[in-house]
Scaffold this motif. Structure first.
Motif, short mmCIF file in Angstrom:
data_model
loop_
_atom_site.label_atom_id
_atom_site.label_comp_id
_atom_site.label_asym_id
_atom_site.label_seq_id
_atom_site.Cartn_x
_atom_site.Cartn_y
_atom_site.Cartn_z
N LEU A 167 0.79 -1.23 0.00
CA LEU A 167 0.00 0.00 0.00
C LEU A 167 0.83 1.29 0.00
O LEU A 167 0.48 2.23 -0.73
CB LEU A 167 -0.98 0.00 1.17
N PRO A 168 1.92 1.41 0.77
CA PRO A 168 2.65 2.68 0.74
C PRO A 168 3.09 3.09 -0.66
O PRO A 168 2.90 4.24 -1.07
CB PRO A 168 3.84 2.42 1.66
N ALA A 169 3.66 2.15 -1.43
CA ALA A 169 4.09 2.48 -2.79
C ALA A 169 2.90 2.77 -3.69
O ALA A 169 2.95 3.67 -4.54
CB ALA A 169 4.92 1.33 -3.37
N ALA A 170 1.80 2.02 -3.50
CA ALA A 170 0.62 2.25 -4.32
C ALA A 170 0.03 3.64 -4.06
O ALA A 170 -0.37 4.34 -5.01
CB ALA A 170 -0.43 1.18 -4.04
N LEU A 171 -0.04 4.04 -2.81
CA LEU A 171 -0.59 5.36 -2.48
C LEU A 171 0.30 6.47 -3.03
O LEU A 171 -0.19 7.51 -3.49
CB LEU A 171 -0.76 5.51 -0.97
N THR A 172 1.62 6.25 -3.01
CA THR A 172 2.54 7.22 -3.61
C THR A 172 2.29 7.33 -5.11
O THR A 172 2.23 8.43 -5.67
CB THR A 172 4.00 6.81 -3.34
N ASP A 173 2.14 6.18 -5.77
CA ASP A 173 1.87 6.19 -7.21
C ASP A 173 0.61 6.99 -7.51
O ASP A 173 0.60 7.84 -8.43
CB ASP A 173 1.68 4.76 -7.73
N LEU A 174 -0.45 6.73 -6.78
CA LEU A 174 -1.73 7.36 -7.07
C LEU A 174 -1.68 8.88 -6.90
O LEU A 174 -2.47 9.60 -7.53
CB LEU A 174 -2.81 6.77 -6.16
N THR A 207 1.13 10.72 -7.47
CA THR A 207 2.22 11.27 -8.27
C THR A 207 1.67 11.87 -9.56
O THR A 207 1.04 11.16 -10.35
CB THR A 207 3.25 10.18 -8.61
N PRO A 208 1.89 13.15 -9.82
CA PRO A 208 1.39 13.76 -11.06
C PRO A 208 1.95 13.05 -12.29
O PRO A 208 3.14 12.75 -12.37
CB PRO A 208 1.92 15.20 -10.98
N GLY A 209 1.07 12.75 -13.22
CA GLY A 209 1.49 12.10 -14.45
C GLY A 209 1.55 10.59 -14.40
O GLY A 209 1.66 9.94 -15.45
N TRP A 210 1.50 10.01 -13.20
CA TRP A 210 1.54 8.54 -13.11
C TRP A 210 0.24 7.97 -13.64
O TRP A 210 -0.85 8.51 -13.41
CB TRP A 210 1.76 8.11 -11.67
N GLN A 211 0.32 6.82 -14.35
CA GLN A 211 -0.87 6.17 -14.89
C GLN A 211 -0.84 4.68 -14.57
O GLN A 211 0.20 4.04 -14.72
CB GLN A 211 -0.95 6.36 -16.41
N PRO A 212 -1.97 4.11 -14.16
CA PRO A 212 -2.03 2.65 -13.98
C PRO A 212 -2.00 1.96 -15.34
O PRO A 212 -2.25 2.57 -16.38
CB PRO A 212 -3.37 2.44 -13.28
N GLN A 213 -1.68 0.65 -15.32
CA GLN A 213 -1.58 -0.14 -16.54
C GLN A 213 -2.85 -0.96 -16.76
O GLN A 213 -3.34 -1.60 -15.84
CB GLN A 213 -0.37 -1.08 -16.47
#
Length: 296
Positions: free
Chosen positions: A189-196, A198-204
């Protein structure tokens, strides 16, 4: 980040909530399915005595939420519209789902700013549907994955945020494996919440194809003599705590009803067990020692 957790009060959700409480986020509440007979939407009251609750009740996602002073909602399908209106007042950034019994409608999916993050214990797109750990064990898997993905209106279909594999420990009960799955999700979860955030980050997007498995039925508790013995042992040991009997179909077509697995050995079948409570069953590569139902 303001988060609401949707969860069944089972083993998987507990380490998820524990992990969230250790992060720099605000968990504003927990949403639980309403038991039969309750109103469509209920805000659950705090326990009469926090001390009594702590002493007499084992820790669950419900008791942990109580002790943390969170608002707790119990909702049925007919209460979803009212819940959606309630959650709008909390200005939620993200909803996290750790097991949920029905599909979440689009209006509710759009309520949190970042959407709904589902924690699904399978390597999506494989094993979509309820009880993916049951199916992984029935199929003879020794490893599976925890997938964190954003939800859409299709079943276990939305884009991937994170996916990591973990082992299915041989001989453990399913409740223990569910707890391990929740611990795996909490680590991710910590890395996932950071991803969500982060400006410009997109899920696959999920890969094409995959598989969907229904809720287990009585026929899904049948085992066959051509199974590897370790597969049979692991599946029975995990699922036996549900209390459903298993049917073993021997190579000659004879059937035996069993309720648990005691152990296994590789090779040919030994002399039959004589104590009336256990039986030796020949699988393709070894012998399963199983527990018989009590005699009536």
């Amino acid at each position: 980040m303001r988060i609401v957790l949707f969860a069944l009060p089972g083993p998987m959700a507990l380490p998820v909530l524990q992990g969230l409480l250790e992060l720099p986020v605000q968990v504003i509440g927990v949403v639980l399915p309403a038991p039969e007979g309750m109103p469509a939407l209920t805000v659950l009251p705090p326990p009469a005595s926090a001390l009594t609750s702590a002493i007499l009740m084992p820790q669950t996602v419900t008791t942990l939420a109580e002790r943390a002073g969170m608002v707790r909602f119990a909702v049925s399908k007919s209460g979803i519209a009212e819940l959606t209106a309630r959650l709008h007042t909390y200005d939620i950034d993200l909803a996290i789902v750790a097991c949920w019994p029905w599909r979440i409608p689009q209006e509710l999916l759009l309520t949190p700013r970042l959407g709904f993050l589902n924690l699904h214990p399978s390597p999506l797109p494989e094993l979509r549907g309820p009880e993916p750990l049951f199916w992984a064990l029935r199929l003879g898997w020794t490893r599976t994955a925890m997938t964190l993905h954003l939800m859409d209106e299709e079943l276990d279909h939305g884009p991937l945020v994170r996916q990591e594999w973990f082992d299915l420990p041989l001989g453990e009960r399913l409740s223990r494996i569910e707890l391990l799955a929740g611990q795996q999700a909490a680590r991710m979860l910590p890395a996932a919440l950071t991803d969500l955030q982060t400006p410009g980050w997109q899920p696959q997007a999920q890969p094409a194809g995959g598989s969907v498995y229904h809720a287990p039925q009585a026929a899904d508790f049948t085992l066959y003599a051509d199974w590897p013995v370790q597969r049979a042992y692991a599946f029975i040991r995990a699922v036996a705590e549900w209390g459903y009997p298993f049917t073993f179909i021997a190579a000659d077509g004879q059937t035996t009803v069993i309720i648990d697995a005691i152990g296994y050995n590789y090779g040919k079948q030994p002399a039959p067990l004589a104590n009336g409570t256990q039986i030796a069953l020949q699988c393709c590569d070894g012998v399963l020692v199983a527990q018989l139902p009590p005699r009536v």
